[in-house]
Design an enzyme around this catalytic site. Structure first.
Site, short mmCIF file in Angstrom:
data_model
loop_
_atom_site.label_atom_id
_atom_site.label_comp_id
_atom_site.label_asym_id
_atom_site.label_seq_id
_atom_site.Cartn_x
_atom_site.Cartn_y
_atom_site.Cartn_z
N LYS A 51 39.44 28.41 34.68
CA LYS A 51 40.01 28.77 35.98
C LYS A 51 39.02 28.49 37.11
CE LYS A 51 40.56 33.08 34.75
NZ LYS A 51 40.03 33.02 33.38
N ARG A 62 45.54 40.43 37.27
CA ARG A 62 45.22 40.42 35.85
C ARG A 62 45.96 41.51 35.09
NH1 ARG A 62 39.95 37.91 35.75
NH2 ARG A 62 38.92 38.07 33.75
N ARG A 97 28.52 27.77 27.76
CA ARG A 97 28.56 27.91 29.22
C ARG A 97 27.21 28.39 29.76
NH1 ARG A 97 32.94 31.21 32.57
NH2 ARG A 97 32.44 32.90 31.12
N ARG A 121 25.81 34.04 30.91
CA ARG A 121 26.38 35.26 31.45
C ARG A 121 26.31 36.35 30.40
NH1 ARG A 121 32.06 34.13 34.45
NH2 ARG A 121 32.76 35.91 33.21
N ARG A 177 37.09 40.54 25.56
CA ARG A 177 37.78 40.01 26.74
C ARG A 177 39.08 39.32 26.36
NH1 ARG A 177 33.16 36.46 28.98
NH2 ARG A 177 34.64 35.83 30.60
#
Ligand code: AP5
Ligand code: ZN
Length: 210
Positions: free
Chosen positions: A13, A88, A123, A156, A167
């Site tokens: 996203k 969300r 990531r 992260r 998540r």
């Protein structure tokens, strides 16, 4: 154009929002980025959000609704906006609707949990400007250094495999029902994740009729 980008954690996203923001000349509002900046600056919102985010859980709806309605009232959102990572929950979507905030399209990036688990380990994000990279798919020019600002690239905290699993569970339970919510309103446009960032952008722009 008023757009929502839906999708699992790590669906792409943020990456796509940055590209669409350039293509369509409208601002992106990312609640994840706003909350991370609030934590970094030690604001009351940041203090409230940190424990939820570290655990991979959602920050309470009232905090999010306040952030988004305030941001959307700013001048640069007059001609359109891209919401990245918000709403969300059904409660957030209903609150935006009640506040008279409208959308033209809702893009849902479709991707399997297996691909997400593989992808998140690669990531890296810039600790200064928040730019996102991937060690294989979107590598920086110089290892460990942000192309945009020269900042240091780090992992992260919520990208640890156990937290990514949490998540994903939250996504399926709380966020996925939004697909029906927006399909009922005739706004939902599902787009399959593609092997590269560029191909995914093309698929999204195609779904938007561009
Ligand atoms: P947030 O920051 O919104 O995290 P998220 O939704 O979990 O999404 P991510 O930022 O992890 O991923 P992304 O989909 O943007 O993917 P990206 O482009 O980076 O939220 C974090 C936390 O804040 C939440 O857990 C919650 O606690 C809180 N929060 C935020 N909003 C909230 C709300 N509305 N309500 C309640 N709480 C809220 O891409 C991922 C990786 O893949 C990158 O490395 C990228 O380079 C790579 N990549 C992207 N596209 C491709 C491709 N096509 N092929 C290969 N690699 C790709
Ligand atoms: Zn940077």
């Amino acid at each position: 154009m008023k757009l929502i980008l839906l999708g699992a954690p790590g669906a792409g996203k943020g990456t796509q929002a940055e590209i669409l923001c350039r293509e369509l000349s409208i601002p992106t509002i990312s609640t994840g980025n706003i909350l991370r900046a609030a934590i970094k600056n030690g604001t009351p919102t940041g203090l409230k959000a940190k424990s939820y985010m570290d655990a991979g859980q959602l920050v309470p709806d009232d905090v999010i609704i306040g952030i988004v309605t305030e941001r959307l009232a700013e001048d640069d959102c007059k001609n359109g906006y891209i919401l990245d990572g918000v709403p969300r929950t059904i409660a957030q979507a209903a609150a935006l609707e009640k506040a008279g905030i409208t959308f033209d399209d809702v893009i849902s990036i479709e991707i399997s949990d297996e691909t997400i688990m593989e992808r998140m380990s690669g990531r890296r994000v810039c600790e200064s400007c928040g730019a996102s990279y991937h060690m294989v798919a979107v590598p920086p020019k110089q290892e460990g250094v942000c192309d945009k600002c020269g900042g240091k690239l780090v992992q992260r905290k919520d990208d640890a495999p156990e937290t990514v699993k949490a998540r994903l569970e939250v996504y399926h339970k709380e966020t996925e029902p939004l697909k029906d919510f927006y399909a009922q309103r005739g706004l939902l446009k599902p787009v399959e994740n593609q092997p590269s960032v560029e191909e995914t952008s093309r698929a999204i722009l195609h779904a938007l009729g561009r």
